[in-house]
Design an enzyme around this catalytic site. Structure first.
Site, mmCIF file in Angstrom:
data_model
loop_
_atom_site.group_PDB
_atom_site.id
_atom_site.type_symbol
_atom_site.label_atom_id
_atom_site.label_comp_id
_atom_site.label_asym_id
_atom_site.label_seq_id
_atom_site.Cartn_x
_atom_site.Cartn_y
_atom_site.Cartn_z
ATOM 1 N N LYS A 170 116.414 8.417 73.474
ATOM 2 C CA LYS A 170 117.075 7.307 72.785
ATOM 3 C C LYS A 170 118.433 7.284 73.449
ATOM 4 C CE LYS A 170 118.672 4.855 69.092
ATOM 5 N NZ LYS A 170 118.249 4.340 67.545
ATOM 6 N N LYS A 200 113.777 4.671 74.863
ATOM 7 C CA LYS A 200 114.438 3.421 74.553
ATOM 8 C C LYS A 200 115.661 3.392 74.939
ATOM 9 C CE LYS A 200 116.023 1.448 70.255
ATOM 10 N NZ LYS A 200 116.384 1.835 69.021
HETATM 11 C C1 PBG Z 1 119.299 2.779 64.643
HETATM 12 C C2 PBG Z 1 118.273 1.838 65.503
HETATM 13 C C3 PBG Z 1 118.888 0.738 66.670
HETATM 14 C C4 PBG Z 1 117.686 0.294 67.130
HETATM 15 C C5 PBG Z 1 116.454 0.840 66.438
HETATM 16 N N1 PBG Z 1 117.023 1.723 65.589
HETATM 17 C C6 PBG Z 1 120.069 0.666 66.807
HETATM 18 C C7 PBG Z 1 121.066 1.501 67.293
HETATM 19 O O1 PBG Z 1 120.565 2.850 67.437
HETATM 20 O O2 PBG Z 1 122.325 1.548 66.946
HETATM 21 C C8 PBG Z 1 117.830 -0.694 68.053
HETATM 22 C C9 PBG Z 1 116.563 -1.522 68.438
HETATM 23 C C10 PBG Z 1 116.953 -2.715 69.059
HETATM 24 O O3 PBG Z 1 118.031 -2.894 69.738
HETATM 25 O O4 PBG Z 1 115.995 -3.481 69.197
HETATM 26 N N2 PBG Z 1 118.670 3.767 64.089
#
Ligand code: PBG
Length: 332
Positions: free
Chosen positions: A201, A255
């Site tokens: 991520k 991601k």
């Molecule tokens: C946070 C989380 C995020 C997303 C999913 N879980 C945002 C972040 O890490 O700030 C983003 C998903 C998206 O942008 O569609 N735990």
């Protein structure tokens, strides 16, 4: 006239010439069963609240989410991923609301499993919706404390499993959390609760609209670069995925999606394990915005995007387009 020898011997266009030939040799197929729909849910009654930066997506009340889930399931989409919009009154530095058995997420999970036992419910393990600073972890002296955060995540994951979540999905990027969560789930008897790990991520700016949806943009402490990955790194993703698999992850995730197709490809090639990709909020918003201007054909762009994820190695695709794409696929 060309001499005969210079004509092409292999005419690839023969297999592109007709619908039938193209269908026969197509390598990649997208179906509604590839999708996981991320949904936003809020406590209380009233109306759903549209999210301006994500046209077509709302924070839903529980009854509206249950209605929607019936439609999702009927279209053949096997899973939804639940993200809660928590009222400010319940946000704290330590995010304690994340493991309240009568909190919003456990309520939603119980209601979804009662209404549609066959629909997989995936819950997010991270503190950001519950954190007064919008951070995924516990903030101490302006730093995200890795191991104290894991203690909290373990409580949160067990609480979600008690409520009946099929998969818990740690999206926090703390080191060592998958192993600790697996251990705790097993010790509590939740041996069948699966772990979908957000392994690679990235600290991406494509999450902006999601943070609008949950009102969870970082407000202090640090930004998320001290725990989410540097977009410049590729090898490190393989290391992260390897760790999460060794710690017991059932599925792993890359991601965001399109900007990280190379990572998705490398992860699948290297590990050959069930791999998900997250087509994130910013990617969704870009297509919606271009489509609204008439600059891109939405249906074609979305289906091509989904095909590219499958071609790069995704087994599952989290996308806010799951319902529309499933409808388009059914319509043929
Ligand atoms: C946070 C989380 C995020 C997303 C999913 N879980 C945002 C972040 O890490 O700030 C983003 C998903 C998206 O942008 O569609 N735990």
């Amino acid at each position: 006239m060309y001499p005969q020898a210079l004509y092409p011997r292999h005419r690839s266009r023969r297999l592109r010439a007709t619908y039938g030939a193209r269908a026969l040799v197509r390598e990649t197929h997208v179906t509604p069963s590839d999708f996981i729909l991320p949904v936003f849910v809020k406590a209380g009654g009233g109306l759903d609240e549209p999210i301006p930066s994500m046209p077509g997506v709302s924070r839903r009340t529980l009854p509206s989410l249950i209605d929607h889930a019936h439609e999702v399931y009927a279209l053949g989409v096997p899973a939804i991923a639940v993200f809660p919009k928590i009222d400010d009154a319940h946000k704290t530095l330590g995010g304690e609301e994340a493991w309240s058995d009568d909190g919003l997420v456990p309520d939603v999970v119980r209601a979804l499993k009662a209404a549609l036992p066959g629909l997989l419910v995936i819950t997010d393990v991270a503190l950001d919706p519950y954190s007064s600073l919008g951070q995924d972890g516990v903030v101490i002296d302006d730093k995200i404390h890795n191991d104290k955060t894991i203690d909290a995540l373990v409580r949160q994951a067990c609480c979600q499993a008690r409520a009946g979540a099929d998969f818990v999905a740690p999206s926090d990027m703390m080191d060592g959390r998958v192993g600790r969560i697996r251990e705790a789930l097993d010790a509590a008897g939740h041996v069948d609760t699966a772990i979908l790990a957000y392994s690679a991520k990235y600290a991406s700016c494509f999450y902006g609209p999601f943070r609008d949806a949950l009102d969870s943009a970082p407000r202090g402490g640090t930004d998320k670069k001290t725990y989410q990955m540097d977009p410049a790194n590729g090898d490190e993703a393989l290391h992260e995925v390897g760790q999460d698999l060794a710690e017991g992850a059932d599925m792993i995730m890359v991601k965001p999606g399109l900007p990280y197709l190379d990572i998705l490809w490398r992860v699948k090639q290297e590990f050959k394990r069930p791999t998900a990709v997250y087509h994130v909020s910013g990617e969704y918003a870009m297509i919606k915005a271009a489509a609204a201007h008439g600059w891109l054909d939405e249906r074609s762009v979305v289906l091509e995007t989904m095909t590219s994820f499958k071609r790069a190695g995704a087994d599952a695709i989290l996308t806010y387009y799951a319902v529309e794409a499933a409808r388009w696929l059914k319509a043929g």
